[in-house]
Design a protein around this motif. Structure first.
Motif, PDB file in Angstrom:
ATOM      1  N   THR A 221     -13.030  -5.542   1.983  1.00  0.00           N
ATOM      2  CA  THR A 221     -11.622  -5.346   1.636  1.00  0.00           C
ATOM      3  C   THR A 221     -11.275  -3.865   1.585  1.00  0.00           C
ATOM      4  OG1 THR A 221     -11.738  -7.377   0.334  1.00  0.00           O
ATOM      5  CG2 THR A 221      -9.815  -5.993   0.021  1.00  0.00           C
ATOM      6  N   ILE A 222     -12.211  -3.037   1.128  1.00  0.00           N
ATOM      7  CA  ILE A 222     -11.975  -1.587   1.152  1.00  0.00           C
ATOM      8  C   ILE A 222     -11.720  -1.127   2.588  1.00  0.00           C
ATOM      9  CG2 ILE A 222     -13.067   0.678   0.853  1.00  0.00           C
ATOM     10  CD1 ILE A 222     -14.423  -0.375  -1.616  1.00  0.00           C
ATOM     11  N   ILE A 223     -12.561  -1.629   3.500  1.00  0.00           N
ATOM     12  CA  ILE A 223     -12.376  -1.280   4.912  1.00  0.00           C
ATOM     13  C   ILE A 223     -11.051  -1.817   5.428  1.00  0.00           C
ATOM     14  CG2 ILE A 223     -13.314  -1.526   7.227  1.00  0.00           C
ATOM     15  CD1 ILE A 223     -14.964   0.253   5.374  1.00  0.00           C
ATOM     16  N   GLN A 224     -10.691  -3.033   5.002  1.00  0.00           N
ATOM     17  CA  GLN A 224      -9.411  -3.609   5.412  1.00  0.00           C
ATOM     18  C   GLN A 224      -8.234  -2.827   4.829  1.00  0.00           C
ATOM     19  OE1 GLN A 224      -9.549  -7.734   4.267  1.00  0.00           O
ATOM     20  NE2 GLN A 224     -11.353  -8.137   5.538  1.00  0.00           N
TER      21      GLN A 224
ATOM     22  N   LEU B 208      -0.239   0.577   8.150  1.00  0.00           N
ATOM     23  CA  LEU B 208      -0.013   0.756   6.716  1.00  0.00           C
ATOM     24  C   LEU B 208       0.346  -0.564   6.033  1.00  0.00           C
ATOM     25  CD1 LEU B 208       2.002   4.114   6.768  1.00  0.00           C
ATOM     26  CD2 LEU B 208      -0.362   3.763   6.028  1.00  0.00           C
ATOM     27  N   MET B 209       1.040  -1.425   6.746  1.00  0.00           N
ATOM     28  CA  MET B 209       1.381  -2.746   6.206  1.00  0.00           C
ATOM     29  C   MET B 209       0.118  -3.525   5.869  1.00  0.00           C
ATOM     30  SD  MET B 209       3.367  -5.871   8.149  1.00  0.00           S
ATOM     31  CE  MET B 209       1.944  -6.229   9.192  1.00  0.00           C
ATOM     32  N   PHE B 210      -0.843  -3.508   6.788  1.00  0.00           N
ATOM     33  CA  PHE B 210      -2.098  -4.213   6.533  1.00  0.00           C
ATOM     34  C   PHE B 210      -2.933  -3.514   5.460  1.00  0.00           C
ATOM     35  CE2 PHE B 210      -1.302  -6.157  10.766  1.00  0.00           C
ATOM     36  CZ  PHE B 210      -1.419  -7.489  10.381  1.00  0.00           C
ATOM     37  N   THR B 211      -2.757  -2.212   5.336  1.00  0.00           N
ATOM     38  CA  THR B 211      -3.428  -1.490   4.258  1.00  0.00           C
ATOM     39  C   THR B 211      -2.900  -1.955   2.904  1.00  0.00           C
ATOM     40  OG1 THR B 211      -3.856   0.477   5.612  1.00  0.00           O
ATOM     41  CG2 THR B 211      -3.820   0.777   3.222  1.00  0.00           C
ATOM     42  N   ILE B 212      -1.585  -2.063   2.791  1.00  0.00           N
ATOM     43  CA  ILE B 212      -0.975  -2.570   1.551  1.00  0.00           C
ATOM     44  C   ILE B 212      -1.476  -3.979   1.273  1.00  0.00           C
ATOM     45  CG2 ILE B 212       1.200  -3.258   0.459  1.00  0.00           C
ATOM     46  CD1 ILE B 212       2.560  -1.010   2.082  1.00  0.00           C
ATOM     47  N   SER B 213      -1.529  -4.792   2.319  1.00  0.00           N
ATOM     48  CA  SER B 213      -2.001  -6.164   2.172  1.00  0.00           C
ATOM     49  C   SER B 213      -3.432  -6.209   1.657  1.00  0.00           C
ATOM     50  CB  SER B 213      -1.906  -6.885   3.523  1.00  0.00           C
ATOM     51  OG  SER B 213      -2.571  -8.127   3.490  1.00  0.00           O
ATOM     52  N   ALA B 214      -4.271  -5.329   2.184  1.00  0.00           N
ATOM     53  CA  ALA B 214      -5.686  -5.352   1.819  1.00  0.00           C
ATOM     54  C   ALA B 214      -5.934  -4.930   0.374  1.00  0.00           C
ATOM     55  CB  ALA B 214      -6.474  -4.452   2.762  1.00  0.00           C
ATOM     56  N   ILE B 215      -5.002  -4.192  -0.215  1.00  0.00           N
ATOM     57  CA  ILE B 215      -5.157  -3.800  -1.619  1.00  0.00           C
ATOM     58  C   ILE B 215      -5.264  -5.037  -2.506  1.00  0.00           C
ATOM     59  CG2 ILE B 215      -3.994  -2.682  -3.570  1.00  0.00           C
ATOM     60  CD1 ILE B 215      -2.874  -0.640  -1.582  1.00  0.00           C
ATOM     61  N   GLY B 216      -4.522  -6.084  -2.157  1.00  0.00           N
ATOM     62  CA  GLY B 216      -4.609  -7.337  -2.896  1.00  0.00           C
ATOM     63  C   GLY B 216      -6.016  -7.912  -2.849  1.00  0.00           C
TER      64      GLY B 216
ATOM     65  N   THR C  93       7.583  -4.281   2.509  1.00  0.00           N
ATOM     66  CA  THR C  93       7.728  -5.460   1.646  1.00  0.00           C
ATOM     67  C   THR C  93       6.925  -6.647   2.196  1.00  0.00           C
ATOM     68  OG1 THR C  93       9.816  -5.962   2.778  1.00  0.00           O
ATOM     69  CG2 THR C  93       9.954  -4.812   0.674  1.00  0.00           C
ATOM     70  N   VAL C  94       6.812  -6.721   3.533  1.00  0.00           N
ATOM     71  CA  VAL C  94       5.914  -7.707   4.131  1.00  0.00           C
ATOM     72  C   VAL C  94       4.476  -7.438   3.670  1.00  0.00           C
ATOM     73  CG1 VAL C  94       4.877  -8.501   6.302  1.00  0.00           C
ATOM     74  CG2 VAL C  94       7.349  -8.169   6.159  1.00  0.00           C
ATOM     75  N   GLY C  95       4.083  -6.161   3.628  1.00  0.00           N
ATOM     76  CA  GLY C  95       2.752  -5.780   3.164  1.00  0.00           C
ATOM     77  C   GLY C  95       2.495  -6.227   1.736  1.00  0.00           C
ATOM     78  N   ILE C  96       3.483  -6.073   0.863  1.00  0.00           N
ATOM     79  CA  ILE C  96       3.333  -6.501  -0.537  1.00  0.00           C
ATOM     80  C   ILE C  96       3.174  -8.019  -0.621  1.00  0.00           C
ATOM     81  CG2 ILE C  96       4.499  -6.662  -2.768  1.00  0.00           C
ATOM     82  CD1 ILE C  96       5.766  -3.924  -2.149  1.00  0.00           C
ATOM     83  N   ALA C  97       4.019  -8.739   0.124  1.00  0.00           N
ATOM     84  CA  ALA C  97       3.927 -10.201   0.134  1.00  0.00           C
ATOM     85  C   ALA C  97       2.557 -10.656   0.637  1.00  0.00           C
ATOM     86  CB  ALA C  97       5.039 -10.785   1.002  1.00  0.00           C
TER      87      ALA C  97
END
Length: 407
Positions: free
Chosen positions: A156-159, A266-274, A317-321
């Motif tokens: 997930t860190i890599i993601q 960056l969108m996928f980076t935000i997603s991966a934080i979850g 916002t897509v990244g957060i979702a």
């Protein structure tokens, strides 16, 4: 010899050489895979400007789970798992090398990507099966949840960082250079696997009775294991709901929301934080709640995440979702993998993993192709709403099912 091996397995995971090599290989391959995951859909979009072409590629990448799932499982149980991982990592290397060469000579066509994508996915799937099956051989039973959490955490860190890095590379250099990073990572993965030493005791398994008989034993082991069968069937429908999203997601944020390559990364980076949060808290959550309850309520997070996706007005916002979904998916995956490893005899684990994975992925190609066709003529947010409804139904079904209190 056995006493020495058991002692080594009970060491701290960070002092277990075999686990460190497996962990390091996962770090390297995950980093390279992010380059491929971001680059290929954008390359197809540049070549075709078609949502169908993009979703078709995702469907092709999932087909090996259906067509070779049980076969790969038998091979993983029959053949030395270390050699299997070496062989499949080499096949992945050759596939990426072929794509890069075709790009360099300017002869790459969509059908090339579909063929090499299928080969790459087949080898990657078989590698993943062997990787999953090797974990109980190198760590103690009580360390399985922790080992899976650590592997998921680093992935997930890599993601988290990988998509942003891939997007930046694509903005600065070519598709060829970005895919070359994956090529180097696969080579390093091969050398990590080469240095893993499997315990001798792991080779003690029943003699094979024939290929078809081995497959039947894997099927029977899954069907008789009600603790594992329930979440497996659940994932079948989870994947249907997910495929309605992933089949059109990059097309949606690119074509409808106007996101750039950098913003997609960056969108996928935000997603991966979850996922990072999920992997970091799963061990603590497991100490307080049963696995059945954790797995069930993860579906409720999926409902929330996909519902937010319906109304997301921009790439971030897509990244957060997506991040809300990634949080729940990471936790539920860790729980599922641990249940499968713990409740399956190791000599059957490859076959059970292959059979369950095949079953879980049956709906994916259908959902991906449906999503691509839908996106050509109908509003994409409606697909997201359908997905949210499926997650809600699954949550209600599991909430009243005995599985919630079994594990």
């Amino acid at each position: 010899m056995k006493a020495i091996q058991i002692k080594e397995e009970n060491l701290s995971l960070w002092k277990n050489k075999n686990f460190l090599l497996l962990w390091g290989g996962n770090v390297i391959s995950s980093l390279g895979l992010q380059m491929y995951t971001i680059a290929i859909p954008l390359l197809i979009y540049e070549m075709s400007q078609s949502a169908i072409a993009m979703s078709a590629m995702r469907a092709v990448e999932f087909l090996p789970n259906i067509f070779i799932g049980m076969i790969a499982g038998v091979l993983v149980d029959r053949i030395n798992r270390k050699k299997m991982m070496q062989c499949t990592s080499l096949i992945q290397f050759i596939s990426i090398f072929a794509i890069i060469v075709l790009l360099l000579v300017n002869h790459l066509a969509l059908w090339h990507l579909y063929i090499f994508g299928f080969i790459l996915s087949s080898a990657g799937y078989t590698f993943g099966n062997a990787n999953h099956s090797i974990i109980p051989q190198i760590v103690a039973k009580e360390q399985l949840t922790s080992a899976n959490a650590k592997l998921s955490f680093v992935n997930t860190i890599i993601q988290t960082a990988g998509p942003g890095l891939a997007g930046a590379l694509l903005a600065l250099v070519s598709f060829t250079s970005t895919l070359s990073v994956y090529l180097v990572c696969l080579l390093l993965l091969f050398f990590c696997v080469q240095n893993i030493q499997l315990p001798t005791v792991a080779k003690e398994k029943p003699k094979s009775k024939g290929f078809w008989q081995d497959m039947k034993e894997g099927i029977a082991a899954l069907l008789q294991n009600k603790t594992l069968l329930t979440p497996t069937v659940t994932v079948l429908f989870v994947n249907l709901a997910s495929s309605l999203i992933i089949g059109v997601l990059i097309f949606y944020v690119t074509d409808k929301l106007g996101a750039t390559e950098m913003q997609i990364g960056l969108m996928f980076t935000i997603s991966a934080i979850g996922g990072l949060l999920g992997a970091s808290v799963v061990s603590q959550i497991r100490k307080r709640f049963g696995r059945g309850n954790i797995y069930t309520f993860c579906l409720l997070f999926d409902v929330v995440g996909v519902s937010c996706l319906i109304f997301a007005p921009s790439w971030w916002t897509v990244g957060i979702a997506l991040g809300i979904r990634t949080f729940s998916t990471t936790i539920s995956n860790i729980i599922y993998f641990t249940i499968r490893q713990e409740f399956t005899p190791n000599h059957l684990l490859g076959r059970v993993a292959g059979t369950s994975s095949m079953l879980m992925k049956l709906t994916l190609p259908f959902g991906l192709l449906l999503a691509g066709l839908w996106a050509e003529w109908l509003p994409i947010p409606i697909l997201f709403a359908i997905s949210a409804a499926i997650f809600l139904i699954l949550f209600i079904c599991l909430y009243i099912h005995p599985f919630r209190k079994l594990v």
